[in-house]
Each structure stands twice: as C-alpha cells, then as structure tokens.
Design a protein around this motif. Structure first.
Motif, short mmCIF file in Angstrom:
data_model
loop_
_atom_site.label_atom_id
_atom_site.label_comp_id
_atom_site.label_asym_id
_atom_site.label_seq_id
_atom_site.Cartn_x
_atom_site.Cartn_y
_atom_site.Cartn_z
N ASP A 1 -28.15 33.85 -0.73
CA ASP A 1 -27.88 34.32 0.63
C ASP A 1 -28.93 35.32 1.09
O ASP A 1 -28.72 36.10 2.01
N LYS A 2 -30.09 35.30 0.41
CA LYS A 2 -31.28 36.08 0.78
C LYS A 2 -31.05 37.58 0.67
O LYS A 2 -31.55 38.37 1.48
N GLU A 3 -30.31 37.98 -0.35
CA GLU A 3 -30.18 39.38 -0.71
C GLU A 3 -30.98 39.64 -1.99
O GLU A 3 -31.18 38.74 -2.80
N VAL A 4 -31.42 40.87 -2.15
CA VAL A 4 -32.04 41.31 -3.40
C VAL A 4 -31.18 42.43 -3.98
O VAL A 4 -30.83 43.37 -3.27
N HIS A 5 -30.85 42.29 -5.26
CA HIS A 5 -29.98 43.25 -5.93
C HIS A 5 -30.77 44.01 -6.99
O HIS A 5 -31.55 43.43 -7.74
N TYR A 6 -30.54 45.32 -7.04
CA TYR A 6 -31.19 46.19 -8.01
C TYR A 6 -30.12 47.03 -8.71
O TYR A 6 -29.13 47.44 -8.08
#
Length: 411
Positions: free
Chosen positions: A175-180
């Motif tokens: 869903d075009k998120e980036v998680h850190y």
C-alpha cells in the motif's frame, strides 16, 4: 505520573520482518488471505489462521490453542527472537500523504485502573471476555493499544536523534508505506524516556479500548491466582504504541442506514426540518464546513443539514459532539435505531473512503440514506474523557494503524 516501561519484545529476524508483518486480519479479503497463506510461509497470518496448515476451519477455544501452537513453531524455527534487554521500540510509518512516529512500550494496568490512562468509548462485555480468554490461552499480544500524549519537545528531540541512526527494520508494503523500527536499549536513553513519561499526569486511549479492558481483566484474574504476586509480572502491563497528539490522524465515520423507518422521503425531510435547516444541493456535494453541519445523501440528491441551536441544549462535552447530536436528533427518534453497535440497519464507513463509495452503496439500493460530518478533534476526545463520558460507537477512525508481528509482548 504515568508508568511507561521498556520490555523484552519477541520479534522477527531483520531479514524476515517485512515478510512477517501484516495488517489487521479484518483488513484483508478472503482472496488476499488465501494468497498470502499460500505463498508467504513467514506471514504472521499463519499464526492468526492456524487451521490453514490442515486446510480446516477452526473456531472457538480450540483455535486459540492452535494459535499458540503456530506461534511456538515460529519461535522453534528461529523466525522470532526475544531481546535479552528491556527496550523501547521507536516505530515510524511513512505514507504517500504523511508520516508519523511513536514508541512501543508497556503501559501499566494500574494506571488504567486509576484513570491515569483515560477512556472515551464504551466497550462490550462479551468482547472483553472473549479477547481476555484469547490472551490467556495464547500467552502473547501483538496488537498494541494506541495511546496519545501531549507533545513533549524533549521527547520529540530524543526520538528524532534516534531516527538519525540505522533502523533495525526498514521495509515497504504494497500500500506504498515504508515502515521503520529502532530498538532503544541503551540505559541512559531508556531512563530519560521513562522519566519523560513520568512527568505526564495522564495519557488517553486513542484506539484499543477493548484490548486495554481485556488486558486489565486478564491481569486481575492472573493476580488472584498467583499467591506470589508482586506487581512486577508482565501481566501487570499491556503493550501500547504511544504517539504525540500532533502525530495522531483522526478521521470521521459516515453513517449508512438501510431504510427510512417506514417514512416516505417527504415525511422524513419534514421530520428533519424540526431540528435542522435543510439545503438541497441536487447532484452537487458540499462537504461539512463547520461543527454541527452534516451532509446527507438521499434518493440521488445531496443535502446540507445545519443544527437549529435554538431548540438544542449543550449541557456537557458529549452533547456538543456531532456523532452524539446525529444519534439523539435523527438516528434514535426518527429512524428508530437504539443500539448503534448491534442494529443491522446501520453501517459505518470511515473517512478514508471517498464519497463515491458512499454514493454508490446508496444508489445500489443497499442503503436508503447516508450522513457525513467533520472529524472530531483531539481536544473533543480529551474533554469527553476528562468528564468521564463515553462517545457513541464509531465516533472516530484513528491512525496510524500498526502492522502485527513486529513486536510481540509475552505474558
């Protein structure tokens, strides 16, 4: 003074984090779940849907036991590790529209019991008991309660410094998120974060009222069965994601009603006219511009409803909330909907869906009328909680929504 502590999380190996992490189970369609289970052996959905291994649908307490078994298998296969030192976990999500960050930590059930962690929504007793039994059987929790706190410049600066370092996890999602995710376990920084939370007199539940209530019930039940109870056991805390008020995203819920309670369109509009000034916009949509201004879609036309304040009394913070006003002046007295949680005639669509979805579901004949309003503010949520009042169900849709499986809290 609130007690927010580091804990020893069980979490996936760095290389597998993006494969393990999942959205909430209810966010997936059946086709999506089947595809993920079939092609991704590391997905946390295998733990949440343990019957897939045997191509069998499992329900009830037996399912809880098998969830526990799948979890233990993941640990035995070294897909998960447990940190050796208690840590805080800084979690950041970057989407196309925005970004937010907060701390995953252990919140105290005593603070919940003593109303230092304040609530604003009612819970359903049988759901509390069901999730309590689930937690007791599986022995872990992977869905943190979302807590919010007033912006703290000192805490904000500390977290920004941490985000300058290499993240423990960094992965993108479909869903075009980036998680850190960063692990914070250095003693000086851990103590400073702990002290910053101790300065706060209250925290507020933004999302997760049932989860926090179930964790509280489990802690009391376990305490009563433990003659050696000392208050430091893991069951005295529940996993939370703490996020500053400025990082919180609050959306509204629209209400969709299946019928007009035996009123004709004209009779229904006449009923509404008693409490609202009505404007017909035809096929032109006008979003609510202010509090106590509602939009309505009925029989192919858009309307604006403006509350007639001359015959409505604002008595407390709850009476000022648009979801409450709509319930007391329209849903209950005109449309005959008493139980907002269980009445099958009402459905909800959160504000991230666009108008086309609402319009199409009414035009299809599935629903007769729909109502929209502005989102509530964090100030309205806090005022309601401070007065010990509870909002109608589905008053807010709050983000961020975290991925499951990245940090696991064991009891």
């Amino acid at each position: 003074m609130t007690q927010i502590l580091p804990f020893k999380a069980v979490r996936p190996l760095r290389a597998k984090a993006g494969l393990v992490a999942t959205r909430s189970y209810d966010d997936y369609s059946e086709a999506e779940i089947k595809a993920i289970l079939q092609y991704n052996p590391y997905s946390f959905l295998h733990i949440l849907n343990p019957g897939f291994k045997f191509q069998h649908q499992i329900t009830g307490s037996h399912k809880f036991e098998m969830v526990r078994n799948r979890y233990l298998e993941f640990k035995e296969e070294n897909s998960f590790i447990k940190d050796k030192k208690p840590a805080y976990y800084l979690y950041k999500i970057v989407s196309r529209e925005t970004s937010c960050f907060g701390i995953i930590a252990a919140a105290s059930v005593k603070d919940y019991e003593n109303n230092l962690i304040k609530k604003h929504e009612d819970t359903i007793a049988n759901r509390e008991i069901l999730f309590k039994d689930y937690l007791k059987t599986v022995g872990f929790n992977t869905e943190p309660v979302l807590l919010t706190y007033p912006d703290s410049p000192r805490l904000n600066e500390l977290l920004k410094q941490v985000m300058q370092t290499r993240a423990e996890y960094e992965f993108a999602t479909t869903d075009k998120e980036v998680h850190y995710l960063w692990k914070i376990d250095k003693t000086p920084l851990v103590e400073t974060i702990k002290e910053e939370f101790e300065k706060m007199s209250h925290l507020y539940i933004a999302d997760g009222h049932h989860r926090s209530a179930s964790s509280y019930m489990l802690s009391k039940e376990t305490e009563n069965g433990n003659p050696g109870h000392n208050g430091r056991e893991s069951y005295n805390y529940f996993m939370s994601y703490l996020i500053s008020e400025s990082n919180l995203k609050i959306h509204e819920y629209s209400r969709l009603i299946r019928d007009l309670n035996n009123y004709s369109k004209e009779e229904f509009l006449i009923k509404l006219d008693e409490h609202f000034r009505i404007e017909n916009h035809g096929n032109k949509f006008l979003a609510p511009l202010e509090k106590h201004h509602f939009n309505m879609y009925l029989d192919g036309e858009f309307y604006s409803l403006y509350l007639r304040k001359t015959n409505y009394k604002f008595s407390d913070s709850l009476s000022k909330l648009d979801p409450y006003i709509l319930y007391k002046k329209v849903l209950q007295p005109i449309l005959g909907i008493e139980d907002l949680r269980n009445d099958r005639r009402i459905s909800y669509i959160h504000g991230k869906y666009d108008l086309i979805e609402i319009k199409s579901r009414i035009d299809s004949g599935e629903f007769a009328v729909g109502f929209g309003m502005l989102p509530l503010s964090i100030e309205e949520i806090k005022e309601t909680a401070d007065e010990g009042l509870t909002m109608p169900p589905k008053s807010t849709y709050i983000e961020p929504k975290l991925r499951s499986g990245l940090t696991i809290y064991e009891f």
